[in-house]
Design an enzyme around this catalytic site. Structure first.
Site, mmCIF file in Angstrom:
data_model
loop_
_atom_site.group_PDB
_atom_site.id
_atom_site.type_symbol
_atom_site.label_atom_id
_atom_site.label_comp_id
_atom_site.label_asym_id
_atom_site.label_seq_id
_atom_site.Cartn_x
_atom_site.Cartn_y
_atom_site.Cartn_z
ATOM 1 N N THR A 16 0.832 -1.210 0.000
ATOM 2 C CA THR A 16 0.000 0.000 0.000
ATOM 3 C C THR A 16 0.869 1.264 0.000
ATOM 4 O OG1 THR A 16 -0.245 0.083 2.409
ATOM 5 C CG2 THR A 16 -1.905 -1.158 1.188
ATOM 6 N N ASN A 17 2.018 1.203 0.604
ATOM 7 C CA ASN A 17 2.917 2.369 0.542
ATOM 8 C C ASN A 17 3.475 2.554 -0.868
ATOM 9 O OD1 ASN A 17 3.371 3.837 3.201
ATOM 10 N ND2 ASN A 17 3.384 1.691 3.832
ATOM 11 N N HIS A 113 8.522 3.729 8.783
ATOM 12 C CA HIS A 113 8.290 2.864 9.942
ATOM 13 C C HIS A 113 6.972 3.291 10.601
ATOM 14 C CE1 HIS A 113 9.292 0.119 13.160
ATOM 15 N NE2 HIS A 113 8.867 1.048 14.005
#
Ligand code: GAR
Length: 210
Positions: A16-17, A113
């Site tokens: 998704t990133n 992160h």
């Protein structure tokens, strides 16, 4: 005038990133950057399908095919050089590469992160597990961090952070989703744009953004 920068995205999972980066590129929000290749550490990562659907070259470099992290890191460094990577983005990439890669791409390689570093980070803190730990601790605020990658896991200079409220009835899954939507998918493309446009400097382990 800056030249186009080749962005190579490293993935291991759903991607998704990566999708947020692809969407940002479509909207002209990656500055001088262009995603030229996606490399996965897992053969079945859905991120590979996302790349293929968008006409982006894919490669797989399977961690299990290498005896140790040193030989894997050297293979990854060579692949990145072969792809003429100017910028390397870890987007849900779950392997810690050693200094063979980190030194070759110092201040050119970034990671997202899913917490506010230095909370809930370092070796063993990845994916859903970090949100389980955050909820166990009872933090009221979590979020995401984009930072430069160094050989020490999650310890490189911080570029961007965004806080997200933790709700009383959160599960690891709902917290993960809100952090992705409100923080990761926003600050990762922004950090890539800043890096591509040479807007980030690093002095004594801290970043400064023009
Ligand atoms: C994301 O939440 C990312 O921040 C996290 O894994 C997820 C990958 O999702 N990365 C780490 O935990 C690295 N330490 P995605 O494949 O859908 O982008």
């Amino acid at each position: 005038m800056n030249n186009t920068k080749n962005i190579v995205v490293l993935v291991s999972g759903g991607g998704t990133n990566l999708q947020a980066l692809i969407d940002a590129q479509s909207n002209g929000q990656l500055g001088c950057g262009k995603i030229t290749c996606v490399i996965s550490s897992k053969a079945d990562a859905y991120a590979l399908t996302r790349a293929q659907n968008n006409g982006i070259k894919t490669r797989t470099l399977i961690r299990k095919d290498y005896a140790d992290i040193v030989s894997y890191s050297i293979a990854m460094r060579d692949a990145l050089i072969e792809e003429k990577a100017d910028i390397v983005v870890y987007a849900g990439f779950m392997t810690i590469l050693d200094e063979n890669v980190c030194n070759a791409f110092q201040n050119k390689m970034i990671n997202v992160h899913p917490t506010l570093i230095p909370s809930f980070c370092g070796k063993g803190y990845y994916g859903l597990h970090v949100h389980e730990e955050a909820l166990k601790k009872g933090v009221k605020v979590s979020g995401a961090t984009v930072h430069f990658v160094t050989a020490e896991c999650d310890a490189g200079p911080i570029i961007l952070q965004r806080a997200v409220e933790v709700l009383d009835d959160d599960t690891p899954e709902t917290l993960q989703k809100r952090i992705m939507e409100q923080a990761e998918w926003k600050i990762l493309p922004l950090a890539v744009q800043l890096l591509c446009d040479d807007k980030i400097t690093v002095v004594d382990g801290k970043t400064y953004i023009k």
